[in-house]
Design a protein around this motif. Structure first.
Motif, PDB file in Angstrom:
ATOM      1  N   PHE A   1      -4.243  -2.078  -4.642  1.00 25.05           N
ATOM      2  CA  PHE A   1      -3.844  -3.141  -5.569  1.00 25.05           C
ATOM      3  C   PHE A   1      -2.359  -3.068  -5.894  1.00 25.05           C
ATOM      4  O   PHE A   1      -1.640  -4.073  -5.814  1.00 25.05           O
ATOM      5  N   ILE A   2      -1.879  -1.877  -6.266  1.00 33.09           N
ATOM      6  CA  ILE A   2      -0.464  -1.765  -6.655  1.00 33.09           C
ATOM      7  C   ILE A   2       0.459  -1.976  -5.462  1.00 33.09           C
ATOM      8  O   ILE A   2       1.569  -2.486  -5.612  1.00 33.09           O
ATOM      9  N   GLU A   3      -0.015  -1.625  -4.265  1.00 35.71           N
ATOM     10  CA  GLU A   3       0.803  -1.855  -3.075  1.00 35.71           C
ATOM     11  C   GLU A   3       0.861  -3.339  -2.732  1.00 35.71           C
ATOM     12  O   GLU A   3       1.938  -3.898  -2.469  1.00 35.71           O
ATOM     13  N   LEU A   4      -0.276  -4.005  -2.752  1.00 36.70           N
ATOM     14  CA  LEU A   4      -0.354  -5.410  -2.346  1.00 36.70           C
ATOM     15  C   LEU A   4       0.392  -6.330  -3.307  1.00 36.70           C
ATOM     16  O   LEU A   4       0.949  -7.347  -2.888  1.00 36.70           O
ATOM     17  N   PHE A   5       0.408  -5.985  -4.598  1.00 37.19           N
ATOM     18  CA  PHE A   5       1.077  -6.833  -5.581  1.00 37.19           C
ATOM     19  C   PHE A   5       2.484  -6.365  -5.926  1.00 37.19           C
ATOM     20  O   PHE A   5       3.130  -6.920  -6.819  1.00 37.19           O
TER      21      PHE A   5
END
Length: 285
Positions: free
Chosen positions: A45-49
């Motif tokens: 999640f933190i990587e994709l956003f």
């Protein structure tokens, strides 16, 4: 200090990008709900956003310190379902009608949209093995990657990775297989284990739920036969381990069913989870 840095970094991005999501009639402080450190869903999640920022040689998780932390998919869903101002994220395959998934950049969170690439918030489901794999564990892996196993994956709301897989042929193993790790992978793994045991009466499959990092570590240390991870291996984790993708899954951004928000942009999601946007009314500004 972390929250202040997050606000400064995010403001630079948001200053150049206007919010395009549907503005909410909801009001009040946003309750940010995140997963624990070690969660593969949080890592993806933190990587994709873009919530994971590179600072020097390190990547730093800029999730706001005000976030409530949950330690599993089920707790995340219960938390968001019980707070009308909450926002969180879960495996798409675990989504049910207790919460509402919002569109991201105009695309609905669905298997079809993950498959065709229009919903871009997706990640792999991996199984992790060490240097030595038992005959029973290898046979179970063969089942997962067979047409039979891949169909179970598809039937449970995930995206299979091998549309041309052949039918399963049992090697007639016996013994016990321990599978451990990601709470996101656990639901479909339990379905796979149930079907596999029905075809192999002399094998017991025990599925232990924790998180991706624990699953990876357990596979490396020989505590389990197969680890489950809802993210890719990090460079420092690859020594002595093999990751095999068994499915793809979307990450659904979820809000309370009574929240009027139906759509957010990627920038809005980032600003909420880094603490730049703190109230639902701020989305209208």
């Amino acid at each position: 200090m972390k929250k202040k840095i997050a606000a400064v970094l995010t403001a630079a991005v948001l200053g150049a990008t206007a919010f395009a999501g549907t503005v909410s009639a909801a009001s009040g402080d946003i309750t940010v709900v995140s997963r624990e450190d070690g969660s593969g869903t949080r890592g993806a999640f933190i990587e994709l956003f873009g919530i994971e920022e590179k600072q020097g040689d390190e990547k730093v998780d800029m999730t706001t310190e005000e976030a409530s932390i949950t330690n599993s998919t089920s707790v995340m869903m219960t938390t968001v379902a019980g707070d009308e101002n909450a926002i969180g994220y879960i495996s798409l395959g675990s989504l049910d009608d207790t919460v509402k998934a919002v569109k991201i950049d105009g695309a609905e969170a669905s298997v079809e949209n993950v498959s065709d690439g229009s919903y871009k918030v997706s990640r792999p489901f991996n199984i992790i093995t060490g240097d030595s794999v038992s005959d029973a564990a290898q046979d179970f892996i063969n089942y997962i990657m067979s047409a039979d196993g891949q169909q179970i994956i598809e039937d449970n709301g995930y995206i299979k990775v091998d549309a041309e897989a052949k039918a399963y042929e049992s090697a007639a193993p016996s013994g016990k297989i321990v599978v451990a790790g990601s709470s996101s992978v656990t639901p479909v793994m339990e379905k796979l284990a149930e079907a596999y045991q029905a075809a192999n009466k002399d094998v017991t499959v025990e599925v232990q739920q924790s998180d991706s990092t624990t699953g990876i570590t357990s596979a490396k240390e020989g505590i389990c036969d197969i680890g489950m991870a809802s993210r890719d291996l990090k460079d420092e984790e690859k020594d002595g381990l093999t990751a095999q993708e068994i499915a793809r899954d979307g990450i659904a951004v979820i809000v309370n069913k009574d929240n009027d928000v139906d759509e957010l942009t990627s920038d809005q999601v980032k600003s909420i989870f880094t603490g730049e946007t703190t109230t639902w009314d701020d989305l209208a500004k």
